[in-house]
Design a protein around this motif. Structure first.
Motif, PDB file in Angstrom:
ATOM      1  N   ILE A 256      72.855   7.927  26.587  1.00 20.02           N
ATOM      2  CA  ILE A 256      73.919   7.525  26.619  1.00 20.02           C
ATOM      3  C   ILE A 256      74.493   8.499  26.088  1.00 20.02           C
ATOM      4  CG2 ILE A 256      74.796   5.398  25.258  1.00 20.02           C
ATOM      5  CD1 ILE A 256      72.656   3.870  25.474  1.00 20.02           C
ATOM      6  N   THR A 283      77.742   3.583  23.574  1.00 18.76           N
ATOM      7  CA  THR A 283      76.779   3.039  21.658  1.00 18.76           C
ATOM      8  C   THR A 283      76.425   1.950  21.089  1.00 18.76           C
ATOM      9  OG1 THR A 283      77.295   5.379  22.033  1.00 18.76           O
ATOM     10  CG2 THR A 283      75.413   4.167  19.854  1.00 18.76           C
ATOM     11  N   TRP A 286      74.787  -0.861  23.204  1.00 14.67           N
ATOM     12  CA  TRP A 286      73.116  -0.311  22.315  1.00 14.67           C
ATOM     13  C   TRP A 286      72.391  -0.675  21.567  1.00 14.67           C
ATOM     14  CZ3 TRP A 286      69.529   0.037  26.194  1.00 14.67           C
ATOM     15  CH2 TRP A 286      68.341   0.966  25.958  1.00 14.67           C
TER      16      TRP A 286
END
Length: 308
Positions: A256, A283, A286
């Motif tokens: 990422i 982000t 996640w």
């Protein structure tokens, strides 16, 4: 054996190494059944893994059945590939390498060249029908050579094989992008996108049968996800990373960060592509996903302790 001898530390080690906790012995008992016979609360709590055992069993059966059908389909194409000698394997890798490079070369030097006129500059001069006839066959050859190469890499050491699979994933992304760039019309680009979608699904199926690493699948999926100025695209990207690399936190986090870095570098070249919300949402999604996983695991552990 670990459950029968009340060795919870060994059970934890086996489970961390992806041991199949649903496997049965000659008496058709699972490790959980054996632990329950001995009334070992610590082992029982560890082996349950889910507060609702039926849910855990359903998930296991679903994954097992899906993997079964995918392996059957894979066996049709790769049934004899594990029995190839080392010399024959090396010769095939050379031939497949030539096929991959020659098909990629066809995207760099398309028949008839590229247009140099205004809005169509950089696009193929071929008509739509001729372009599709040529590049669909090229895509088919590339796809078959690509997956045969992945299958032949199965005998390589894990770390070395994963590195090669990641490199091949980048190579496939460049191949697909090259065809899309020179596509003479929107229709031809859409048709090529359909082929790229099928290509990606095949990669997902191969990851289910453990033929390829999930990291290479995730990298390839990045190129097929829509990139736009709206937040839903960031949610889709974050969801994709969560589904593919949900049990590999550090690999997913690294991917990422690299993905977001490439997005920012692209924005330096073309400021109109800069969208901080896009990278922040991926982000945040996640890390929120893994935070939820940690909370659910703690909740399940507490529930199991309370029940026992």
């Amino acid at each position: 054996m670990a459950a029968n001898n009340n060795h919870p530390q060994m059970l934890k080690l086996l489970l961390d190494c992806k041991a199949d906790k649903h496997a049965t012995n000659q008496a058709d008992l699972t490790a959980l059944d054996v632990a329950q016979q001995h009334n070992d609360k610590e082992s029982i709590s560890m082996l349950r893994g889910c507060f609702i055992p039926k849910v855990s069993t359903f998930n296991y059966k679903l994954k097992k059945q899906m993997g079964k059908y995918v392996r059957k389909a894979s066996w049709v194409f790769f049934q004899d590939i594990d029995h190839i000698s080392g010399d024959d394997r090396n010769a095939l890798l050379v031939i497949l390498g030539l096929l991959l490079s020659s098909t990629y070369q066809a995207t760099l030097s398309p028949p008839g060249g590229l247009s140099q006129d205004g809005a169509s500059s950089g696009q193929s001069v071929l008509k739509e029908r001729v372009f599709l006839e040529f590049y669909i066959m090229t895509y088919v050859v590339f796809t078959i050579a690509f997956f045969l190469t992945l299958a032949l890499l199965k005998q390589f050491p894990d770390g070395f094989r994963t590195a090669l699979e990641v490199l091949l994933a980048f190579f496939a992304i460049c191949f697909n992008g090259s065809i899309e760039v020179i596509a003479p019309s929107v229709l031809t680009a859409v048709i090529i996108d359909i082929f790229s979608g099928v290509f990606f699904l095949l990669m997902v199926f191969m990851s289910i049968t453990y033929e390829v690493s999930k990291l290479s699948v995730a990298i390839m999926g990045c190129s097929f996800l829509p990139v736009g100025p709206f937040p839903p695209y960031g949610v889709l990207s974050g969801l994709f990373f969560s589904l593919i690399l949900f049990d590999e936190f550090w690999k997913g986090t690294g991917l990422i960060l690299v993905f977001n870095l490439l997005h920012c570098l692209n924005a330096l070249v073309d400021p109109s592509h800069l969208n901080s919300q896009y990278t922040v949402i991926i982000t945040a999604f996640w890390f929120f996903f893994h935070l939820c996983r940690i909370c659910i695991k703690r909740f399940i552990k507490c529930c199991n302790t309370f029940v026992n």
